[in-house]
Design an enzyme around this catalytic site. Structure first.
Site, PDB file in Angstrom:
ATOM      1  N   ARG A 164       0.747  -1.233   0.054  1.00 57.24           N
ATOM      2  CA  ARG A 164       0.065   0.132  -0.132  1.00 57.24           C
ATOM      3  C   ARG A 164       0.974   1.309   0.172  1.00 57.24           C
ATOM      4  O   ARG A 164       0.518   2.320  -0.761  1.00 57.24           O
ATOM      5  CB  ARG A 164      -1.092  -0.071   1.085  1.00 57.24           C
ATOM      6  CG  ARG A 164      -1.876   1.109   1.266  1.00 57.24           C
ATOM      7  CD  ARG A 164      -2.892   1.137   2.436  1.00 57.24           C
ATOM      8  NE  ARG A 164      -3.599  -0.432   2.388  1.00 57.24           N
ATOM      9  CZ  ARG A 164      -4.575  -0.644   3.365  1.00 57.24           C
ATOM     10  NH1 ARG A 164      -4.723   0.294   4.251  1.00 57.24           N
ATOM     11  NH2 ARG A 164      -5.209  -1.595   3.088  1.00 57.24           N
ATOM     12  N   HIS A 202       0.505   4.225  -2.851  1.00 56.21           N
ATOM     13  CA  HIS A 202       0.122   5.578  -2.399  1.00 56.21           C
ATOM     14  C   HIS A 202       1.365   6.444  -2.871  1.00 56.21           C
ATOM     15  O   HIS A 202       1.290   7.671  -3.172  1.00 56.21           O
ATOM     16  CB  HIS A 202       0.150   5.664  -1.000  1.00 56.21           C
ATOM     17  CG  HIS A 202      -1.360   5.269  -0.647  1.00 56.21           C
ATOM     18  ND1 HIS A 202      -2.257   6.153   0.012  1.00 56.21           N
ATOM     19  CD2 HIS A 202      -1.959   4.130  -1.004  1.00 56.21           C
ATOM     20  CE1 HIS A 202      -3.453   5.374   0.039  1.00 56.21           C
ATOM     21  NE2 HIS A 202      -3.222   4.314  -0.285  1.00 56.21           N
ATOM     22  N   ASN A 213      -4.443   9.509   3.463  1.00 53.56           N
ATOM     23  CA  ASN A 213      -3.197   8.622   3.916  1.00 53.56           C
ATOM     24  C   ASN A 213      -3.214   8.363   5.384  1.00 53.56           C
ATOM     25  O   ASN A 213      -2.763   7.590   6.012  1.00 53.56           O
ATOM     26  CB  ASN A 213      -1.818   9.190   3.448  1.00 53.56           C
ATOM     27  CG  ASN A 213      -1.592   8.782   2.050  1.00 53.56           C
ATOM     28  OD1 ASN A 213      -1.958   8.305   1.420  1.00 53.56           O
ATOM     29  ND2 ASN A 213      -0.979  10.135   1.529  1.00 53.56           N
ATOM     30  N   HIS A 269      -5.597  -6.445  -2.987  1.00 60.46           N
ATOM     31  CA  HIS A 269      -6.626  -6.302  -1.885  1.00 60.46           C
ATOM     32  C   HIS A 269      -7.025  -7.721  -1.409  1.00 60.46           C
ATOM     33  O   HIS A 269      -7.882  -7.969  -0.235  1.00 60.46           O
ATOM     34  CB  HIS A 269      -7.904  -5.508  -2.195  1.00 60.46           C
ATOM     35  CG  HIS A 269      -7.842  -4.099  -2.011  1.00 60.46           C
ATOM     36  ND1 HIS A 269      -8.809  -3.077  -2.391  1.00 60.46           N
ATOM     37  CD2 HIS A 269      -6.578  -3.151  -1.973  1.00 60.46           C
ATOM     38  CE1 HIS A 269      -8.300  -1.926  -2.522  1.00 60.46           C
ATOM     39  NE2 HIS A 269      -7.096  -1.966  -2.233  1.00 60.46           N
TER      40      HIS A 269
END
Length: 337
Positions: free
Chosen positions: A69, A73, A101, A200
């Site tokens: 992740r 990001h 975030n 995911h």
């Protein structure tokens, strides 16, 4: 002729988006990266990163999802330049406290430990952006996912953009067309989007991000069957209305610590945990995405291959400014003084 993903008033919108992509510096194409970038000046790089990630994932398998992740990001804001790792200072506002975030990212200390080890072995050599990219690959492998070669040579940005973090990153309750547009802006295709969403299959989601789904259309997409009803009841117990926002639940409740294609199988059942996930299969606009969900649900090898290709493509999103003005940080949290 295959049916078009977009139609009516959306066609012009997407044509304009594609045109804008061709004119942006944030493109996932032909960056100045090579597989042997550190072969002579830090030959133990991959071994050091792998050993640290093995320890972290053995300690807690969820650490794998945290690093993947972080990488995602990072790359969606200014390209893969380590900007997401920067702390706030008097002269720099980082991205960690952006609304997209602040409660979603962790794993920074893992990158710090890898960086400290590399500074001892190869001081001033390996960028934090490259460390994060390699660590994300190793994280996936350590929980059963595929291998891919990682092109290297990124520089660390001396800037960050909380504003771009707010606008560029997809939100848990965002609609399909909006999410597609954000991937297209990065030079990533609809296929890349569906494959990368498969990450995911590991990781957790906070109640704040899933209530709209479990108290919304979860029941209508999953249908009435004992397994789905039991799962929904469990979700509501974990995330009661008015309850604690920071409670977490697995995004893939079947194999939460294993990187596999179970995520797509859950979407076929209407049991995707996030609205943005279930949209891939249930949205009326998702003609192409629905086909891809079916494909990856039925063929884990096809998913693994596309995920590997799409991770390389995402990792190649470069901020050209960082190559001109970037650096190799001594500490991933702060620009060099």
């Amino acid at each position: 002729m295959a049916p078009s993903l977009c139609f009516g008033p959306f066609r012009l919108h997407f044509m304009l988006l594609v045109f804008s992509i061709l004119n942006t510096s944030l493109l996932a194409s032909d960056p100045p990266l090579t597989l042997d970038y550190y072969a002579s000046n830090c030959p133990t790089l991959f071994e050091i990163v792998k050993k640290e990630m093995e320890c972290e994932v053995l300690l807690d398998p969820r650490n794998a999802a945290l690093i993947v992740r972080l990488h995602f990001h990072d790359c969606f804001v200014q390209g893969c330049d380590g900007s997401v790792l920067l702390d706030d200072t008097f002269s720099l506002k980082g991205e960690k406290k952006a609304s997209t975030n602040i409660n979603s990212l962790d794993g920074f200390r893992i990158i710090d430990r890898i960086k400290n080890n590399l500074e001892s072995e190869c001081p001033g050599t390996v960028s934090c952006a490259d460390i994060l990219t390699i660590a994300a690959r190793d994280a996936v492998i350590l929980v059963g996912g595929p291998y891919w070669d990682v092109p290297l040579g990124r520089k660390d940005s001396i800037t960050a953009s909380p504003e771009l973090a707010e606008t560029n990153l997809p939100a848990p309750n965002e609609g399909l067309l909006s999410i597609i547009s954000k991937f297209l802006y990065q030079g990533l295709s609809v296929t890349d989007m569906v494959a990368l969403s498969g990450a995911h299959t590991i990781g957790m989601a906070r109640c704040e991000n899933v209530r709209a789904r479990i108290y919304g259309d979860f029941e209508s997409t999953s249908g009435i069957n004992p397994v789905s009803e039991s799962y929904l009841s469990s979700l509501k117990s974990t995330c009661p209305i008015g309850g604690e926002d920071n409670n977490v639940t697995a995004m893939d409740y079947v194999t939460p610590e294993l990187f596999d294609n179970s995520y797509y199988q859950l979407l076929l059942k209407g049991e995707g945990l996030l609205n943005s996930d279930q949209e891939l299969y249930s949205s009326l606009m998702g003609i192409e995405t629905k086909k891809l969900v079916h494909k990856y649900a039925e063929d884990a090898i096809a998913f693994f291959q596309q995920f590997s290709d799409s991770m390389v493509k995402m990792g190649n999103i470069t901020n050209q400014d960082s190559f001109a003005t970037g650096e190799v940080r001594k500490n991933c949290r702060f620009v060099n003084t």
